[in-house]
Design a protein around this motif. Structure first.
Motif, PDB file in Angstrom:
ATOM      1  N   GLU A  30       0.845  -1.192   0.000  1.00 29.40           N
ATOM      2  CA  GLU A  30       0.000   0.000   0.000  1.00 29.40           C
ATOM      3  C   GLU A  30       0.883   1.245   0.000  1.00 29.40           C
ATOM      4  O   GLU A  30       1.360   1.705   1.043  1.00 29.40           O
ATOM      5  N   THR A  31       1.139   1.751  -1.177  1.00 26.27           N
ATOM      6  CA  THR A  31       1.961   2.950  -1.313  1.00 26.27           C
ATOM      7  C   THR A  31       1.554   3.677  -2.584  1.00 26.27           C
ATOM      8  O   THR A  31       0.712   3.191  -3.337  1.00 26.27           O
ATOM      9  N   THR A  32       2.145   4.860  -2.801  1.00 22.84           N
ATOM     10  CA  THR A  32       1.857   5.612  -4.031  1.00 22.84           C
ATOM     11  C   THR A  32       3.156   6.210  -4.565  1.00 22.84           C
ATOM     12  O   THR A  32       4.107   6.438  -3.806  1.00 22.84           O
ATOM     13  N   GLU A  38       7.934  12.120  -2.947  1.00 27.67           N
ATOM     14  CA  GLU A  38       7.994  13.249  -1.995  1.00 27.67           C
ATOM     15  C   GLU A  38       8.925  12.966  -0.814  1.00 27.67           C
ATOM     16  O   GLU A  38       9.710  13.820  -0.410  1.00 27.67           O
ATOM     17  N   ARG A  39       8.891  11.731  -0.270  1.00 27.30           N
ATOM     18  CA  ARG A  39       9.704  11.421   0.920  1.00 27.30           C
ATOM     19  C   ARG A  39      11.140  11.031   0.601  1.00 27.30           C
ATOM     20  O   ARG A  39      12.009  11.107   1.464  1.00 27.30           O
ATOM     21  N   THR A  40      11.377  10.528  -0.648  1.00 28.24           N
ATOM     22  CA  THR A  40      12.712   9.960  -0.919  1.00 28.24           C
ATOM     23  C   THR A  40      13.369  10.454  -2.214  1.00 28.24           C
ATOM     24  O   THR A  40      14.574  10.328  -2.370  1.00 28.24           O
ATOM     25  N   ASP A 153       6.714  -5.140   3.649  1.00 26.64           N
ATOM     26  CA  ASP A 153       6.985  -3.992   4.527  1.00 26.64           C
ATOM     27  C   ASP A 153       7.211  -2.737   3.681  1.00 26.64           C
ATOM     28  O   ASP A 153       8.297  -2.500   3.157  1.00 26.64           O
ATOM     29  N   ARG A 154       6.170  -1.914   3.571  1.00 26.96           N
ATOM     30  CA  ARG A 154       6.258  -0.724   2.701  1.00 26.96           C
ATOM     31  C   ARG A 154       7.254   0.315   3.209  1.00 26.96           C
ATOM     32  O   ARG A 154       7.667   1.192   2.464  1.00 26.96           O
ATOM     33  N   THR A 155       7.585   0.231   4.509  1.00 23.80           N
ATOM     34  CA  THR A 155       8.499   1.251   5.046  1.00 23.80           C
ATOM     35  C   THR A 155       9.957   1.008   4.606  1.00 23.80           C
ATOM     36  O   THR A 155      10.800   1.879   4.747  1.00 23.80           O
ATOM     37  N   GLU A 216      14.461   1.858  11.688  1.00 20.13           N
ATOM     38  CA  GLU A 216      13.721   2.983  12.265  1.00 20.13           C
ATOM     39  C   GLU A 216      14.064   4.197  11.406  1.00 20.13           C
ATOM     40  O   GLU A 216      15.063   4.888  11.641  1.00 20.13           O
ATOM     41  N   GLY A 217      13.264   4.399  10.372  1.00 21.89           N
ATOM     42  CA  GLY A 217      13.572   5.396   9.339  1.00 21.89           C
ATOM     43  C   GLY A 217      13.898   6.787   9.852  1.00 21.89           C
ATOM     44  O   GLY A 217      14.888   7.393   9.452  1.00 21.89           O
ATOM     45  N   ARG A 218      13.067   7.292  10.763  1.00 27.30           N
ATOM     46  CA  ARG A 218      13.260   8.683  11.248  1.00 27.30           C
ATOM     47  C   ARG A 218      14.589   8.853  11.979  1.00 27.30           C
ATOM     48  O   ARG A 218      15.270   9.858  11.832  1.00 27.30           O
ATOM     49  N   GLU A 219      14.907   7.836  12.818  1.00 22.13           N
ATOM     50  CA  GLU A 219      16.159   7.867  13.584  1.00 22.13           C
ATOM     51  C   GLU A 219      17.364   7.827  12.652  1.00 22.13           C
ATOM     52  O   GLU A 219      18.344   8.533  12.843  1.00 22.13           O
ATOM     53  N   PRO A 251      27.465  11.973  -2.820  1.00 17.98           N
ATOM     54  CA  PRO A 251      27.061  11.316  -1.574  1.00 17.98           C
ATOM     55  C   PRO A 251      26.473   9.925  -1.801  1.00 17.98           C
ATOM     56  O   PRO A 251      26.084   9.588  -2.925  1.00 17.98           O
ATOM     57  N   HIS A 252      26.390   9.174  -0.721  1.00 18.83           N
ATOM     58  CA  HIS A 252      25.637   7.914  -0.738  1.00 18.83           C
ATOM     59  C   HIS A 252      24.198   8.250  -1.113  1.00 18.83           C
ATOM     60  O   HIS A 252      23.596   9.171  -0.553  1.00 18.83           O
ATOM     61  N   GLN A 253      23.656   7.493  -2.062  1.00 19.92           N
ATOM     62  CA  GLN A 253      22.326   7.804  -2.599  1.00 19.92           C
ATOM     63  C   GLN A 253      21.260   7.038  -1.819  1.00 19.92           C
ATOM     64  O   GLN A 253      20.803   5.978  -2.238  1.00 19.92           O
ATOM     65  N   ALA A 254      20.894   7.568  -0.651  1.00 17.04           N
ATOM     66  CA  ALA A 254      19.894   6.887   0.180  1.00 17.04           C
ATOM     67  C   ALA A 254      18.531   7.524  -0.003  1.00 17.04           C
ATOM     68  O   ALA A 254      17.529   6.838  -0.153  1.00 17.04           O
ATOM     69  N   ASN A 255      18.515   8.834  -0.001  1.00 19.98           N
ATOM     70  CA  ASN A 255      17.263   9.561   0.045  1.00 19.98           C
ATOM     71  C   ASN A 255      17.579  11.010  -0.323  1.00 19.98           C
ATOM     72  O   ASN A 255      18.501  11.601   0.245  1.00 19.98           O
ATOM     73  N   LYS A 256      16.846  11.581  -1.280  1.00 17.84           N
ATOM     74  CA  LYS A 256      17.178  12.926  -1.749  1.00 17.84           C
ATOM     75  C   LYS A 256      17.099  13.954  -0.617  1.00 17.84           C
ATOM     76  O   LYS A 256      17.886  14.906  -0.583  1.00 17.84           O
TER      77      LYS A 256
HETATM   78  N1  ACO Z   1       3.999   4.450   1.317  1.00 14.72           N
HETATM   79  C1  ACO Z   1       3.025   5.131   1.938  1.00 14.72           C
HETATM   80  N2  ACO Z   1       3.052   5.420   3.246  1.00 14.72           N
HETATM   81  C2  ACO Z   1       4.101   4.983   3.954  1.00 14.72           C
HETATM   82  C3  ACO Z   1       5.147   4.253   3.380  1.00 14.72           C
HETATM   83  C4  ACO Z   1       5.063   3.977   2.009  1.00 14.72           C
HETATM   84  N3  ACO Z   1       6.013   3.294   1.346  1.00 14.72           N
HETATM   85  N4  ACO Z   1       6.061   3.965   4.325  1.00 14.72           N
HETATM   86  C5  ACO Z   1       5.607   4.506   5.474  1.00 14.72           C
HETATM   87  N5  ACO Z   1       4.421   5.104   5.259  1.00 14.72           N
HETATM   88  C6  ACO Z   1       3.578   5.814   6.210  1.00 14.72           C
HETATM   89  C7  ACO Z   1       3.824   5.394   7.636  1.00 14.72           C
HETATM   90  O1  ACO Z   1       3.115   4.227   7.959  1.00 14.72           O
HETATM   91  C8  ACO Z   1       3.324   6.601   8.399  1.00 14.72           C
HETATM   92  O2  ACO Z   1       1.937   6.523   8.467  1.00 14.72           O
HETATM   93  P1  ACO Z   1       1.176   7.000   9.805  1.00 14.72           P
HETATM   94  O3  ACO Z   1       1.489   8.452   9.948  1.00 14.72           O
HETATM   95  O4  ACO Z   1      -0.264   6.705   9.493  1.00 14.72           O
HETATM   96  O5  ACO Z   1       1.729   6.154  10.920  1.00 14.72           O
HETATM   97  C9  ACO Z   1       3.679   7.766   7.473  1.00 14.72           C
HETATM   98  O6  ACO Z   1       3.914   7.195   6.187  1.00 14.72           O
HETATM   99  C10 ACO Z   1       4.906   8.515   7.917  1.00 14.72           C
HETATM  100  O7  ACO Z   1       5.938   7.573   8.207  1.00 14.72           O
HETATM  101  P2  ACO Z   1       7.370   8.037   8.678  1.00 14.72           P
HETATM  102  O8  ACO Z   1       8.230   6.817   8.855  1.00 14.72           O
HETATM  103  O9  ACO Z   1       7.240   8.960   9.820  1.00 14.72           O
HETATM  104  O10 ACO Z   1       7.827   8.861   7.380  1.00 14.72           O
HETATM  105  P3  ACO Z   1       9.116   9.708   7.160  1.00 14.72           P
HETATM  106  O11 ACO Z   1       8.750  11.058   6.735  1.00 14.72           O
HETATM  107  O12 ACO Z   1      10.094   9.578   8.288  1.00 14.72           O
HETATM  108  O13 ACO Z   1       9.732   8.983   5.882  1.00 14.72           O
HETATM  109  C11 ACO Z   1      11.515   7.473   5.341  1.00 14.72           C
HETATM  110  C12 ACO Z   1      10.122   7.639   5.951  1.00 14.72           C
HETATM  111  C13 ACO Z   1      11.434   7.831   3.864  1.00 14.72           C
HETATM  112  C14 ACO Z   1      11.922   6.010   5.488  1.00 14.72           C
HETATM  113  C15 ACO Z   1      12.495   8.401   6.061  1.00 14.72           C
HETATM  114  O14 ACO Z   1      12.415   8.253   7.441  1.00 14.72           O
HETATM  115  C16 ACO Z   1      13.908   8.155   5.630  1.00 14.72           C
HETATM  116  O15 ACO Z   1      14.255   8.398   4.510  1.00 14.72           O
HETATM  117  N6  ACO Z   1      14.775   7.718   6.561  1.00 14.72           N
HETATM  118  C17 ACO Z   1      16.122   7.383   6.204  1.00 14.72           C
HETATM  119  C18 ACO Z   1      16.141   5.951   5.895  1.00 14.72           C
HETATM  120  C19 ACO Z   1      17.193   5.560   4.916  1.00 14.72           C
HETATM  121  O16 ACO Z   1      17.563   6.266   4.014  1.00 14.72           O
HETATM  122  N7  ACO Z   1      17.638   4.349   5.092  1.00 14.72           N
HETATM  123  C20 ACO Z   1      18.545   3.766   4.184  1.00 14.72           C
HETATM  124  C21 ACO Z   1      19.668   3.089   4.838  1.00 14.72           C
HETATM  125  S1  ACO Z   1      20.623   4.159   5.807  1.00 14.72           S
HETATM  126  C22 ACO Z   1      21.316   5.176   4.812  1.00 14.72           C
HETATM  127  O17 ACO Z   1      21.570   4.798   3.720  1.00 14.72           O
HETATM  128  C23 ACO Z   1      21.613   6.529   5.267  1.00 14.72           C
END
Ligand code: ACO
Length: 325
Positions: A30-32, A38-40, A153-155, A216-219, A251-256
């Motif tokens: 369940e994602t879009t 927007e998030r990544t 796991d959509r996260t 733990e994405g946020r952390e 940089p490491h390409q994790a998230n824009k």
């Molecule tokens: N599609 C739709 N909704 C989603 C998805 C998804 N794929 N994943 C999570 N959500 C929902 C969550 O369930 C949550 O819903 P809720 O508010 O109803 O509980 C909402 O979106 C917000 O979730 P958050 O985790 O708070 O979203 P956040 O803005 O923190 O974004 C993300 C998540 C993109 C993972 C972000 O935390 C992030 O980029 N963290 C860094 C992680 C990373 O890059 N890891 C890679 C390895 S480490 C590295 O390379 C640096």
């Protein structure tokens, strides 16, 4: 003062043929497309075909780097391969690449530092070269990270992809100044207190299974921007250079959003940042050399440019390499 520098002779990369768009993923979890972009900043990722292994991707990137360097593979006296997704628990995937390249001399081994793996491997290679133990080192970052994903796991499953990148480093004489070509400084860190923020819930010694990525994405996000900025400042302090001297930030390409946040924090304009995460997602140890190769191929990075590489990943591990192309 004459010093030994590790100069990049050539680079190469490889992405598996199969592309998976955000809309494709929306059929699985369940994602879009809108949420992911927007998030990544990720639009699509490449996923290895069934039977396509990390060593296959690594070999393709390695061959491209060797061709780009214009050397004979037999001149390579060490292979360092950064990966979290080895073909087998052992032997090291590096020895498979060594055999496929027809090399029977020197040493080949893997480095495990997850997303920081390529930066770790470059720094290790530089140390071997500077102490005279190797002259020509093939450094590879290669991953089939899709094999570690929990596709329910959509996260996590929307963030990662597969790929490989490589460089050939060679010993060269330098003057000992920042005008030298080659690696000017590198800095590595880890802090195991954070190992549960981003890990795989399996392994040969614990569950006997491969396991899946848990995060733990946020952390991770919060620590990434701080740690990466700190290690960049470390590189600048060690060389006496300023952020304004950097021609290209790779940089490491994790998230824009992490890339934008870091660039802003260290005062780098967006036009100096190489961003390829949109096209391949987070490919862990492969992401820095994939981005590097893209910017070399499209003519942005040119000989003499000051290039800053950085990465952060599970552990946490993180680090930076500052080099003159
Ligand atoms: N599609 C739709 N909704 C989603 C998805 C998804 N794929 N994943 C999570 N959500 C929902 C969550 O369930 C949550 O819903 P809720 O508010 O109803 O509980 C909402 O979106 C917000 O979730 P958050 O985790 O708070 O979203 P956040 O803005 O923190 O974004 C993300 C998540 C993109 C993972 C972000 O935390 C992030 O980029 N963290 C860094 C992680 C990373 O890059 N890891 C890679 C390895 S480490 C590295 O390379 C640096």
């Amino acid at each position: 003062m004459s010093v030994i520098r590790s100069v990049v002779m050539g680079c190469g990369s490889y992405l598996p043929e199969r592309r998976v768009s955000n809309d494709d993923l929306a059929k699985v979890v369940e994602t879009t497309d809108e949420w992911i972009v927007e998030r990544t900043g990720i639009h699509e990722r490449h996923i290895a075909a069934e039977g396509e292994l990390t060593s296959h991707l690594a070999l393709k990137a390695a061959r491209a780097a060797i061709a780009d360097a214009g050397i004979d593979a037999q001149e390579i006296d060490m292979i360092i391969l950064a990966t979290t997704t080895a073909d087998n628990t052992f032997p090291a995937t590096a020895v498979t690449v060594q055999a496929e390249l027809g090399l029977h001399h020197g040493a080949a081994f893997d480095v495990q530092a997850v997303c920081s793996g390529f930066v770790y491997a470059l720094s290790i290679a530089d140390t071997f070269i500077r102490c005279g133990q190797a002259k020509t080192i093939l450094v590879i970052g290669a991953e089939t990270f899709s094999r570690l994903l929990d596709w329910t796991d959509r996260t996590t499953c929307v963030l990662f992809g597969d790929g490989a990148g490589a460089v050939v480093l060679r010993a060269a004489e330098g003057e000992g100044t920042t005008a030298d070509r080659g690696i000017l400084t590198s800095h590595l860190h880890s802090d195991g207190r954070y190992k549960e923020k981003l890990y795989v819930d399996g392994g040969p010694s614990s569950t006997g299974t491969v396991g899946h990525v848990r995060m733990e994405g946020r952390e991770v996000f919060r620590h990434a921007v701080i740690n990466i900025s700190d290690t960049i400042n470390e590189a600048l302090a060690a060389t006496g250079l300023k952020a304004a001297d950097i021609d290209w930030f790779v940089p490491h390409q994790a998230n824009k959003r992490i890339l934008d946040g870091t660039a802003k924090r260290i005062g780098l304009p967006p036009e100096k940042v190489v961003v390829t995460v949109g096209q391949h997602g987070n490919t862990s140890a492969a992401s820095v050399p994939l981005a590097l190769d893209t910017a070399v191929r499209d003519g942005r990075i040119k000989r003499g440019d000051l290039v800053l590489l950085e990465a952060m990943g599970g552990g946490f591990t993180w680090g930076s390499v500052l080099l003159r192309w």
